[in-house]
Write a protein that holds these residues in place. Structure first.
Motif, PDB file in Angstrom:
ATOM      1  N   MET A   1       0.843  -1.193   0.000  1.00 25.37           N
ATOM      2  CA  MET A   1       0.000   0.000   0.000  1.00 25.37           C
ATOM      3  C   MET A   1       0.876   1.239   0.000  1.00 25.37           C
ATOM      4  O   MET A   1       1.792   1.359   0.821  1.00 25.37           O
ATOM      5  N   ARG A   2       0.608   2.158  -0.913  1.00 23.01           N
ATOM      6  CA  ARG A   2       1.395   3.376  -0.974  1.00 23.01           C
ATOM      7  C   ARG A   2       0.975   4.337   0.136  1.00 23.01           C
ATOM      8  O   ARG A   2      -0.189   4.386   0.539  1.00 23.01           O
ATOM      9  N   LEU A   3       1.950   5.091   0.640  1.00 17.87           N
ATOM     10  CA  LEU A   3       1.675   6.081   1.668  1.00 17.87           C
ATOM     11  C   LEU A   3       1.090   7.336   1.027  1.00 17.87           C
ATOM     12  O   LEU A   3       1.395   7.665  -0.124  1.00 17.87           O
ATOM     13  N   THR A   4       0.283   8.044   1.790  1.00 17.30           N
ATOM     14  CA  THR A   4      -0.230   9.320   1.317  1.00 17.30           C
ATOM     15  C   THR A   4       0.830  10.399   1.527  1.00 17.30           C
ATOM     16  O   THR A   4       1.783  10.222   2.295  1.00 17.30           O
ATOM     17  N   MET A   5       0.626  11.537   0.872  1.00 18.23           N
ATOM     18  CA  MET A   5       1.554  12.653   1.057  1.00 18.23           C
ATOM     19  C   MET A   5       1.560  13.101   2.513  1.00 18.23           C
ATOM     20  O   MET A   5       2.616  13.446   3.068  1.00 18.23           O
ATOM     21  N   GLU A   6       0.381  13.079   3.147  1.00 19.48           N
ATOM     22  CA  GLU A   6       0.300  13.477   4.557  1.00 19.48           C
ATOM     23  C   GLU A   6       1.117  12.537   5.434  1.00 19.48           C
ATOM     24  O   GLU A   6       1.783  12.971   6.387  1.00 19.48           O
ATOM     25  N   GLN A   7       1.094  11.245   5.135  1.00 20.42           N
ATOM     26  CA  GLN A   7       1.873  10.279   5.913  1.00 20.42           C
ATOM     27  C   GLN A   7       3.370  10.491   5.708  1.00 20.42           C
ATOM     28  O   GLN A   7       4.145  10.395   6.665  1.00 20.42           O
ATOM     29  N   VAL A   8       3.766  10.760   4.486  1.00 20.24           N
ATOM     30  CA  VAL A   8       5.183  11.015   4.207  1.00 20.24           C
ATOM     31  C   VAL A   8       5.649  12.250   4.967  1.00 20.24           C
ATOM     32  O   VAL A   8       6.729  12.254   5.582  1.00 20.24           O
ATOM     33  N   ILE A   9       4.827  13.297   4.977  1.00 20.03           N
ATOM     34  CA  ILE A   9       5.184  14.524   5.694  1.00 20.03           C
ATOM     35  C   ILE A   9       5.270  14.259   7.189  1.00 20.03           C
ATOM     36  O   ILE A   9       6.173  14.757   7.879  1.00 20.03           O
ATOM     37  N   LEU A  93       9.679 -10.578   2.490  1.00 17.16           N
ATOM     38  CA  LEU A  93      10.649  -9.482   2.399  1.00 17.16           C
ATOM     39  C   LEU A  93      10.517  -8.736   1.077  1.00 17.16           C
ATOM     40  O   LEU A  93      10.951  -7.586   0.961  1.00 17.16           O
ATOM     41  N   ARG A  94       9.901  -9.393   0.090  1.00 15.04           N
ATOM     42  CA  ARG A  94       9.703  -8.816  -1.233  1.00 15.04           C
ATOM     43  C   ARG A  94       8.227  -8.491  -1.489  1.00 15.04           C
ATOM     44  O   ARG A  94       7.833  -8.239  -2.636  1.00 15.04           O
ATOM     45  N   ASN A  95       7.421  -8.484  -0.447  1.00 11.77           N
ATOM     46  CA  ASN A  95       5.977  -8.292  -0.570  1.00 11.77           C
ATOM     47  C   ASN A  95       5.654  -6.939  -1.221  1.00 11.77           C
ATOM     48  O   ASN A  95       6.170  -5.898  -0.805  1.00 11.77           O
ATOM     49  N   ASP A  96       4.802  -6.952  -2.221  1.00 11.73           N
ATOM     50  CA  ASP A  96       4.503  -5.727  -2.972  1.00 11.73           C
ATOM     51  C   ASP A  96       3.842  -4.657  -2.116  1.00 11.73           C
ATOM     52  O   ASP A  96       4.161  -3.466  -2.249  1.00 11.73           O
ATOM     53  N   ASN A  97       2.914  -5.046  -1.248  1.00 13.86           N
ATOM     54  CA  ASN A  97       2.262  -4.044  -0.397  1.00 13.86           C
ATOM     55  C   ASN A  97       3.267  -3.357   0.517  1.00 13.86           C
ATOM     56  O   ASN A  97       3.213  -2.139   0.724  1.00 13.86           O
ATOM     57  N   LEU A  98       4.182  -4.145   1.061  1.00 16.55           N
ATOM     58  CA  LEU A  98       5.224  -3.576   1.917  1.00 16.55           C
ATOM     59  C   LEU A  98       6.176  -2.691   1.107  1.00 16.55           C
ATOM     60  O   LEU A  98       6.469  -1.555   1.502  1.00 16.55           O
ATOM     61  N   LEU A  99       6.640  -3.186  -0.025  1.00 17.48           N
ATOM     62  CA  LEU A  99       7.601  -2.416  -0.825  1.00 17.48           C
ATOM     63  C   LEU A  99       6.982  -1.152  -1.413  1.00 17.48           C
ATOM     64  O   LEU A  99       7.683  -0.163  -1.633  1.00 17.48           O
ATOM     65  N   ASP A 100       5.676  -1.162  -1.657  1.00 21.70           N
ATOM     66  CA  ASP A 100       5.021   0.067  -2.115  1.00 21.70           C
ATOM     67  C   ASP A 100       5.173   1.177  -1.070  1.00 21.70           C
ATOM     68  O   ASP A 100       5.411   2.340  -1.410  1.00 21.70           O
ATOM     69  N   ALA A 101       5.027   0.806   0.199  1.00 17.97           N
ATOM     70  CA  ALA A 101       5.207   1.793   1.277  1.00 17.97           C
ATOM     71  C   ALA A 101       6.667   2.215   1.386  1.00 17.97           C
ATOM     72  O   ALA A 101       6.976   3.398   1.553  1.00 17.97           O
ATOM     73  N   VAL A 102       7.573   1.245   1.299  1.00 18.99           N
ATOM     74  CA  VAL A 102       9.005   1.546   1.376  1.00 18.99           C
ATOM     75  C   VAL A 102       9.407   2.500   0.252  1.00 18.99           C
ATOM     76  O   VAL A 102      10.153   3.470   0.464  1.00 18.99           O
ATOM     77  N   GLU A 103       8.903   2.251  -0.940  1.00 21.11           N
ATOM     78  CA  GLU A 103       9.263   3.061  -2.102  1.00 21.11           C
ATOM     79  C   GLU A 103       8.877   4.527  -1.930  1.00 21.11           C
ATOM     80  O   GLU A 103       9.567   5.420  -2.434  1.00 21.11           O
ATOM     81  N   CYS A 104       7.802   4.788  -1.206  1.00 20.97           N
ATOM     82  CA  CYS A 104       7.369   6.165  -0.991  1.00 20.97           C
ATOM     83  C   CYS A 104       8.398   6.975  -0.211  1.00 20.97           C
ATOM     84  O   CYS A 104       8.410   8.211  -0.282  1.00 20.97           O
ATOM     85  N   LEU A 105       9.268   6.296   0.517  1.00 22.00           N
ATOM     86  CA  LEU A 105      10.265   6.983   1.336  1.00 22.00           C
ATOM     87  C   LEU A 105      11.680   6.867   0.786  1.00 22.00           C
ATOM     88  O   LEU A 105      12.520   7.729   1.039  1.00 22.00           O
ATOM     89  N   LEU A 106      11.957   5.804   0.031  1.00 21.25           N
ATOM     90  CA  LEU A 106      13.327   5.547  -0.405  1.00 21.25           C
ATOM     91  C   LEU A 106      13.501   5.539  -1.919  1.00 21.25           C
ATOM     92  O   LEU A 106      14.635   5.453  -2.399  1.00 21.25           O
TER      93      LEU A 106
END
Length: 295
Positions: A1-9, A93-106
């Protein structure tokens, strides 16, 4: 799941984020099933050796391990990701939902960091002569960068901590000091577990990072946090994972990182469980002695 802009902030402002609903039961269940099978195998061996007398086979995943551990703590020896090296864990460790969140930050070039753990926080029951849980049960105030080597100082290594049961004030969630990450690395000491030197500990009101199963607590590597007591009757299971940008120092260069996602070089992504196992087995078999912590 991707993070929202508010969550990233929020993460960038406070140095942590509790993101609920990142993972589904379908994401987590294969890992739980794999861990339950490992517990069952170990229990059968200990039973055959006469070290436990009751298998508690009808108990739930949340309760069985504590009942077995009470009979023989040996069941928890070397019970970690790099010890079990299970296929379901590798896939997670390669789960798409997890990596979608990781990608929003890295970003899109992601490596799975070798600092990764299974955490089983047992229910606290007062023992005669011991008024408080010890540091094995409650990890003291620390920053995750303290368990990396100094060569990774410039690396953005982010912690993704996820409970496999609801992590609440009762079951023993983490406490976090918001915004302290802006101070950078605080001196740590090894006494009483790797912990921030008391004189360096900021006077900041901590927050309880309660997080339901399926959620993820995301932390900057300089964010101070600690464990709290599990006052429930279940084991507070959790996974403690880290990710960093591919090419950056991992903080444990002698242990295997691997590319988990890459937009620029998709062929570099490791998709073989067997290869991952061999990387870890070779690293752990090496007799080279290296410091794992800064202190």
């Amino acid at each position: 799941m991707r993070l929202t802009m508010e969550q990233v902030i929020q993460y960038q402002t406070h140095g942590y984020l509790v993101a609920e609903g990142v993972l589904t039961d379908e994401d987590l269940q294969p890992v739980i099933t794999e861990m339950a099978k490992e517990i069952d195998l170990r229990a059968s061996v200990l039973y055959a050796e006469g070290k436990i007398t009751e298998l508690h086979e009808t108990e739930s995943f949340e309760r069985r391990y504590a009942l077995l551990y009470a009979q023989c703590p040996e069941i928890g020896r070397a019970f970690d990701i790099m010890d079990i090296l299970g296929e379901a864990m590798f896939e997670f460790l390669r789960n798409d939902n997890l990596l979608d969140a990781v990608e929003c930050l890295l970003g899109s070039e992601l490596s799975c960091n070798p600092i990764q753990h299974i955490r089983a926080k047992l229910p606290w029951k007062a023992r005669e002569g011991q008024a408080e849980p010890n540091t094995f049960e409650n990890v003291p105030w620390h920053q995750d960068c303290a368990v990396t080597t100094p060569d990774s100082e410039a690396s953005e290594i982010i912690t993704f901590w996820m409970p496999l049961v609801d992590a609440t004030a009762e079951t023993g969630c983490m406490e976090i000091m918001p915004e302290v990450f802006k101070l950078g690395y605080l001196e740590h000491q090894a006494e009483g577990g790797t912990t921030i030197v008391p004189a360096q500990l900021p006077h900041v009101q901590p927050v309880l990072a309660e997080c339901r199963k399926g959620g993820v607590v995301i932390m900057n590597k300089y964010t101070p946090h600690r464990g709290t007591t599990n006052n429930s009757d279940i084991v507070r299971w959790s996974l403690d994972l880290r990710y960093h940008k591919t090419g950056a120092a991992s903080g444990r260069s002698h242990l295997p990182s691997f590319v988990a996602r890459s937009a620029a070089h998709p062929e570099s992504v490791l998709d073989s469980h067997q290869e991952w196992r061999l990387l870890w087995q070779d690293a752990l078999a090496s007799k080279e002695q290296r410091s794992l912590h800064r202190v």
